[in-house]
Design an enzyme around this catalytic site. Structure first.
Site, PDB file in Angstrom:
ATOM      1  N   TYR A  47      18.094  28.830   8.494  1.00 18.12           N
ATOM      2  CA  TYR A  47      16.892  29.529   8.951  1.00 18.12           C
ATOM      3  C   TYR A  47      16.802  29.543  10.477  1.00 18.12           C
ATOM      4  O   TYR A  47      17.047  28.530  11.137  1.00 18.12           O
ATOM      5  CB  TYR A  47      15.631  28.827   8.419  1.00 18.12           C
ATOM      6  CG  TYR A  47      15.345  29.122   6.961  1.00 18.12           C
ATOM      7  CD1 TYR A  47      15.088  30.409   6.511  1.00 18.12           C
ATOM      8  CD2 TYR A  47      15.298  28.079   6.036  1.00 18.12           C
ATOM      9  CE1 TYR A  47      14.814  30.661   5.180  1.00 18.12           C
ATOM     10  CE2 TYR A  47      15.012  28.310   4.698  1.00 18.12           C
ATOM     11  CZ  TYR A  47      14.768  29.606   4.275  1.00 18.12           C
ATOM     12  OH  TYR A  47      14.491  29.856   2.968  1.00 18.12           O
ATOM     13  N   ARG A  54     -10.192   0.240  15.944  1.00 16.70           N
ATOM     14  CA  ARG A  54     -10.148   1.144  14.802  1.00 16.70           C
ATOM     15  C   ARG A  54     -11.206   0.654  13.816  1.00 16.70           C
ATOM     16  O   ARG A  54     -12.253   1.248  13.680  1.00 16.70           O
ATOM     17  CB  ARG A  54      -8.728   1.144  14.201  1.00 16.70           C
ATOM     18  CG  ARG A  54      -8.483   2.201  13.168  1.00 16.70           C
ATOM     19  CD  ARG A  54      -7.048   2.167  12.675  1.00 16.70           C
ATOM     20  NE  ARG A  54      -6.662   0.860  12.150  1.00 16.70           N
ATOM     21  CZ  ARG A  54      -5.470   0.581  11.640  1.00 16.70           C
ATOM     22  NH1 ARG A  54      -4.530   1.497  11.589  1.00 16.70           N
ATOM     23  NH2 ARG A  54      -5.203  -0.616  11.168  1.00 16.70           N
ATOM     24  N   MET A  59      13.833  23.634   2.304  1.00 20.66           N
ATOM     25  CA  MET A  59      13.025  22.899   1.326  1.00 20.66           C
ATOM     26  C   MET A  59      13.870  22.043   0.386  1.00 20.66           C
ATOM     27  O   MET A  59      13.543  20.888   0.117  1.00 20.66           O
ATOM     28  CB  MET A  59      12.170  23.880   0.516  1.00 20.66           C
ATOM     29  CG  MET A  59      11.156  23.181  -0.366  1.00 20.66           C
ATOM     30  SD  MET A  59      10.168  24.293  -1.360  1.00 20.66           S
ATOM     31  CE  MET A  59       9.147  25.086  -0.133  1.00 20.66           C
ATOM     32  N   LYS A  98       0.843  -1.206   0.000  1.00 18.74           N
ATOM     33  CA  LYS A  98       0.000   0.000   0.000  1.00 18.74           C
ATOM     34  C   LYS A  98       0.881   1.260   0.000  1.00 18.74           C
ATOM     35  O   LYS A  98       2.088   1.176   0.269  1.00 18.74           O
ATOM     36  CB  LYS A  98      -0.910  -0.010   1.224  1.00 18.74           C
ATOM     37  CG  LYS A  98      -0.165   0.041   2.560  1.00 18.74           C
ATOM     38  CD  LYS A  98      -1.094  -0.203   3.736  1.00 18.74           C
ATOM     39  CE  LYS A  98      -0.314  -0.253   5.043  1.00 18.74           C
ATOM     40  NZ  LYS A  98      -1.162  -0.708   6.169  1.00 18.74           N
TER      41      LYS A  98
HETATM   42  C1  LIG Z   1      -0.402  -1.782   6.773  1.00 23.85           C
HETATM   43  C2  LIG Z   1      -0.949  -3.031   7.324  1.00 23.85           C
HETATM   44  C3  LIG Z   1      -0.100  -4.119   7.608  1.00 23.85           C
HETATM   45  C4  LIG Z   1       1.402  -4.026   7.517  1.00 23.85           C
HETATM   46  O1  LIG Z   1       1.894  -3.433   8.693  1.00 23.85           O
HETATM   47  P1  LIG Z   1       3.468  -3.287   8.973  1.00 23.85           P
HETATM   48  O2  LIG Z   1       3.555  -2.778  10.353  1.00 23.85           O
HETATM   49  O3  LIG Z   1       3.985  -2.317   7.969  1.00 23.85           O
HETATM   50  O4  LIG Z   1       4.047  -4.637   8.785  1.00 23.85           O
HETATM   51  C5  LIG Z   1      -0.686  -5.297   8.008  1.00 23.85           C
HETATM   52  N1  LIG Z   1      -2.026  -5.416   8.166  1.00 23.85           N
HETATM   53  C6  LIG Z   1      -2.867  -4.377   7.918  1.00 23.85           C
HETATM   54  C7  LIG Z   1      -4.331  -4.555   8.112  1.00 23.85           C
HETATM   55  C8  LIG Z   1      -2.357  -3.158   7.507  1.00 23.85           C
HETATM   56  O5  LIG Z   1      -3.191  -2.128   7.283  1.00 23.85           O
END
Ligand SMILES: *Cc1c(COP(=O)(O)O)cnc(C)c1O
Length: 356
Positions: free
Chosen positions: A253, A129, A301, A33
């Site tokens: 800065y 969640r 930047m 992702k």
């Molecule tokens: C992103 C995600 C993972 C992977 O998590 P990591 O900590 O990056 O290994 C696994 N399961 C779900 C449901 C996720 O959203």
């Protein structure tokens, strides 16, 4: 050409995926992702295609990009669909889907689909969640099991504190999971990277490694298995200017850094527009020509400033590693009050180059 770039080592990516799989002997979704945590979803998917049992992404947009490029591997949508009109696309692109709330169940049961979907039904065991309450889980499972829209059901949950061996929460979540799904059948999945590395008793049928694929540890302490990971991304650039300052002069800065001694300041073509964290403190490590130095002054930047005083051999054109195999992203992250996940995901503007 501006020297800032990210070098992505696809052999390291494959090594890390194989390490994850070898720990359980079962199947593993490669979580790619968010553009493979900033590493480039498509090249990473191609590199893992021959090994990966399946991929996982956050949205149908991310999945369709992979399908459009010819990736045939199963892909799981980790939050499922967001609008019911996406459902036919799930069938068309052969996507597996998480179902995590009652609204999705009713949308699915009302949908007329050309083919049934592989559903991963999410149980909330304490992350609070997304996912169904344990009290509702079995009934929802039954509803879906009998539905013509469903080809198969997998039970999943997600750990909130798998990176903390002593929190006690992971044992509680695991027990609640096992108790709730007892007798339901179907495959099971619980483990993110921290679970993969630290909770073998929770490995179940499907691992879900994400950050570990990219070679970063999910832990903030040394861990044996995590030390076998190979960093995939090197964020690199070069020194584009050098200046000598006497003691007592400000740099950058806000004059955050004041020289304590006669100082040779190197300017690196790398800034927060590239994803380098603006919150990095003075003293954040950087590697110059293979040697450790430190950030001095606020990150701007397009540029940041480093201390070359103790590196007389370095100067204009010297190679700089902001993170990579010589300096772990997690170490840099700790100096900027963040985590390697965010450093990777924030990568921006710099071209990615691939090897392996
Ligand atoms: C992103 C995600 C993972 C992977 O998590 P990591 O900590 O990056 O290994 C696994 N399961 C779900 C449901 C996720 O959203």
């Amino acid at each position: 050409m501006r020297p800032a770039h990210a070098l992505i080592d696809l052999n390291a990516l494959r090594h890390n995926y194989r390490l994850a799989k070898s720990l359980s002997g079962h199947r593993a979704l490669a979580v790619i992702k968010a553009n493979a945590y900033g590493h480039g979803a498509l090249p990473c998917a191609k590199a893992l295609e021959a090994d990966a049992d399946a991929f996982a992404v956050a949205s149908i947009e991310e999945a369709m990009e992979l399908r459009a490029a010819g990736i045939q591997t199963p892909i799981l949508l980790l939050e499922g669909w967001f609008e019911p009109n996406e459902l036919p696309l799930l069938v068309e692109h052969r996507l597996w889907t998480v179902v995590h709330h009652a609204e999705q169940v009713s949308q699915l049961l009302q949908a007329k689909l050309a083919e049934p979907l592989h559903v991963w039904l999410k149980l909330d065991t304490g992350m609070h969640r997304v996912g169904f309450d344990p009290a509702d889980y079995a009934a929802t499972w039954q509803q879906l099991q009998d539905a013509p829209q469903v080809a198969s059901l997998t039970s999943m949950s997600h750990f909130a504190r798998a990176d903390e061996p002593d929190s006690g929460r992971t044992e509680t979540q695991l027990a609640l999971f096992q108790q709730t799904i007892a007798g339901l059948g179907g495959a099971t999945s619980l483990c993110n990277s921290a679970g993969v590395l630290a909770w073998p008793q929770a490995h179940a049928d499907w691992l879900r490694p994400g950050i570990m694929l990219y070679g970063a540890t999910p832990f903030d302490f040394p861990q044996d298995l995590a030390s076998q990971l190979q960093p995939v991304m090197q964020l690199a650039s070069a020194i584009i200017a050098v200046r000598d300052l006497p003691a007592g002069e400000p740099v950058g800065y806000g004059s955050r850094f004041i020289t304590q001694r006669p100082t040779r300041v190197g300017v690196v073509a790398m800034g927060y527009a590239d994803g380098y964290p603006r919150h990095a403190r003075d003293g954040t490590p950087v590697i110059i020509d293979g040697q450790r130095s430190r950030l001095i002054g606020r990150v701007s930047m397009d540029m940041l400033t480093v201390d070359l005083t103790d590196l007389p051999g370095s100067g204009l054109g010297s190679k700089v590693e902001l993170w990579g195999k010589q300096l772990l992203a997690s170490e840099v992250a700790a100096h900027a009050d963040t985590i390697a996940y965010q450093l990777f995901c924030n990568l921006n503007r710099v071209p990615r180059r691939y090897q392996g």
